[in-house]
Scaffold this motif. Structure first.
Motif, mmCIF file in Angstrom:
data_model
loop_
_atom_site.group_PDB
_atom_site.id
_atom_site.type_symbol
_atom_site.label_atom_id
_atom_site.label_comp_id
_atom_site.label_asym_id
_atom_site.label_seq_id
_atom_site.Cartn_x
_atom_site.Cartn_y
_atom_site.Cartn_z
ATOM 1 N N ALA A 95 0.827 -1.210 0.000
ATOM 2 C CA ALA A 95 0.000 0.000 0.000
ATOM 3 C C ALA A 95 0.859 1.257 0.000
ATOM 4 N N SER B 96 2.246 1.726 -3.626
ATOM 5 C CA SER B 96 1.195 2.257 -4.502
ATOM 6 C C SER B 96 0.913 3.718 -4.188
ATOM 7 N N GLY B 97 0.851 4.043 -2.895
ATOM 8 C CA GLY B 97 0.566 5.416 -2.501
ATOM 9 C C GLY B 97 1.656 6.385 -2.920
ATOM 10 N N HIS C 97 -6.414 4.912 -11.013
ATOM 11 C CA HIS C 97 -6.732 4.050 -9.871
ATOM 12 C C HIS C 97 -8.025 3.268 -10.134
ATOM 13 N N GLU D 255 -2.613 -1.388 -8.632
ATOM 14 C CA GLU D 255 -2.516 -2.695 -7.992
ATOM 15 C C GLU D 255 -1.100 -3.238 -8.187
ATOM 16 N N ASP E 61 0.242 1.256 7.692
ATOM 17 C CA ASP E 61 0.547 1.768 6.356
ATOM 18 C C ASP E 61 0.709 3.298 6.365
ATOM 19 N N TRP E 62 -0.156 4.012 5.607
ATOM 20 C CA TRP E 62 -0.002 5.458 5.483
ATOM 21 C C TRP E 62 -0.207 6.169 6.804
#
Length: 484
Positions: free
Chosen positions: A21, A24-25, A73, A79, A283-284
């Protein structure tokens, strides 16, 4: 103690990984910046627009970049499985980017039907942006494949429960070519007759008690319980033991083929699972909190340097011994950390294990120690623990490894699920502290209240919540009746 196989496996998975994640971010942010920069560059090379038109173009540039990333996205362009295959990225990038600029072009056509420059600008922006994005992704695909192969970027999962259900789940997960889930092993309380020692090529590493210890060492992201939904009592017993771990806990539902609402379940690859517990601050959110901690703690160290210096001199002049005091405490995921404090006790009477609680009028506390403890100045060196990553500015307060109340009861004896507060990184201040629960724990109810406030913080965390707690901390320090 873990058995040899479980111990070796835990050591093998003790290394850090890059969360898919996060990758991807970060790519979404980078591509948004690139698309906006390309648009601005196209504007700069054309005839200089008026000031009013320039601002409109800048707004459209940023808005179009955000819309482009959102469009990509929607078409699945972020992905991880898609990002590792070069040819597969062409359609989502081209389609998502085209859809975004088509929407912007339609808006310009309605608002400025006479503007041919805008349409030429969009055409150049689309072609240049698509080439830039696809070119970067062609280069990035190789490292992503290598990170997946080498275990640098993956989600690590442990299966709880063996037998046929576990075998079906494992075979479904490993059959997915673009999956990012790595099965690390199986844990089950049942004997080998009901739960074989090897399922689909993966070994049974131990029982549930050993799983908790395993997860303290290995960096595991997810537990997937494969017990049938009908075994409600057994599932609840498992969950009561496992909820203290800072992990995503999922209940596999693929065998029952259930019809759930979208909010009640998620997917591990293509396998539907019930979301039982989510890892807090992951994650973020974890990255945001870490950046916040480093910036604020670093600024505080610089701003409070005169206080550090004055306190160090006072401690040294008041009594013999070192200026700083180190104490082992429980940190994130029950790991032992060493926190720094200004020494507030006579050196020869220090109690690193905190087996004896400091009480009002305690003769072990020095004259300077009484002041810095009441004002919490003794806690300031823990800002270095924050910069080092062992503590956060805000979180459940870390207690000593062998923490006892004034009645000589261990904390874990007072609160059954005490270690549940270690699902997040501990902090210098916390929600319990700003609500008046600081200092001596002379009653079991005080510990239970702290525990309740800590769980509330964990379940409701946000950066704004951290800011609010930090803002209230100076006021809470004025209440010194429980700080000795």
């Amino acid at each position: 103690m873990l058995n040899q196989l479980a111990s070796e496996t835990a050591d093998r998975y003790a290394s850090r990984v890059i969360a898919p994640a996060i990758v991807s971010g970060m790519l979404m942010i980078a591509e948004c910046v690139v698309l906006a920069a390309i648009s601005i560059a196209v504007i700069a090379t054309a005839d200089a627009p008026s000031a009013d038109m320039l601002w409109r173009c800048l707004v459209i540039s940023v808005g179009g970049a955000v819309a482009g990333v959102c469009g990509i996205h929607v078409f699945g362009g972020y992905e991880i499985g898609m990002l590792s295959r070069r040819a597969a990225q062409i359609v989502p990038v081209a389609s998502g980017w085209a859809a975004a600029l088509a929407a912007i072009g339609l808006g310009l056509l309605v608002l400025q039907p006479e503007s041919a420059v805008s349409r030429a600008w969009l055409s150049i922006w689309y072609v240049t942006g698509a080439v830039a994005l696809l070119g970067a992704r062609m280069v990035l695909a190789g490292p992503i494949r290598r990170w997946k192969r080498d275990g640098v970027m993956e989600r690590r999962a442990v299966i709880v429960g063996g037998g046929q259900a576990a075998e079906e789940l494992i075979r479904t997960i490993i059959a997915q070519p673009d999956g990012d889930v790595r099965i690390c092993g199986i844990f089950d309380d049942r004997g080998d007759r009901r739960s074989p020692p090897l399922v689909a090529g993966y070994p049974k590493l131990g029982n549930i008690r050993e799983l908790v210890e395993f997860a303290r060492t290995a960096r595991i992201d997810m537990l997937i319980v494969t017990l049938p939904l009908s075994a409600e009592k057994r599932v609840l017993e498992f969950l009561k033991s496992l909820w203290v771990l800072p992990l995503d806990i999922r209940l596999a539902a693929h065998a029952a083929n259930p019809q759930f609402r979208s909010r009640s379940h998620s997917f591990v690859g293509q396998v539907p699972v019930l979301d039982v517990f989510n890892k807090p601050i992951a994650d973020w959110n974890a990255l945001t909190k870490r950046v916040f901690d480093i910036l604020i703690a670093s600024a505080a160290i610089v701003a409070l340097s005169p206080v550090f210096l004055a306190t160090a001199i006072a401690v040294r002049l008041d009594s013999k011994g070192p200026i700083f005091f180190r104490q082992k405490r429980h940190g994130f995921n029950n790991q032992v950390i060493e926190v720094f404090k200004f020494r507030s006790m006579y050196h020869e009477q220090a109690d690193p294990a905190a087996k004896r609680v400091v009480t009002k009028g305690d003769p072990r506390v020095t004259r300077v120690g009484r002041f810095i403890r009441k004002s919490s100045i003794d806690e300031l060196p823990q800002l270095w623990n924050v910069v080092r990553g062992e503590l956060s500015l805000v979180g459940p307060r870390p207690h000593a490894v062998h923490a006892f109340s004034s009645s000589n009861e261990a904390f874990i004896e007072i609160v059954d699920d005490y270690f549940g507060r270690h699902k997040v990184k501990p902090g210098i201040t916390g929600w319990a502290q700003v609500n008046g629960y600081r200092g001596e724990i002379d009653q079991a109810d005080k510990l239970r209240k702290r525990f309740e406030y800590d769980l509330h913080y964990i379940d409701n965390w946000s950066i704004l919540f951290d800011v609010a707690i930090l803002a209230r901390t100076p006021l809470s320090l004025l209440k010194t009746e429980n700080a000795y």
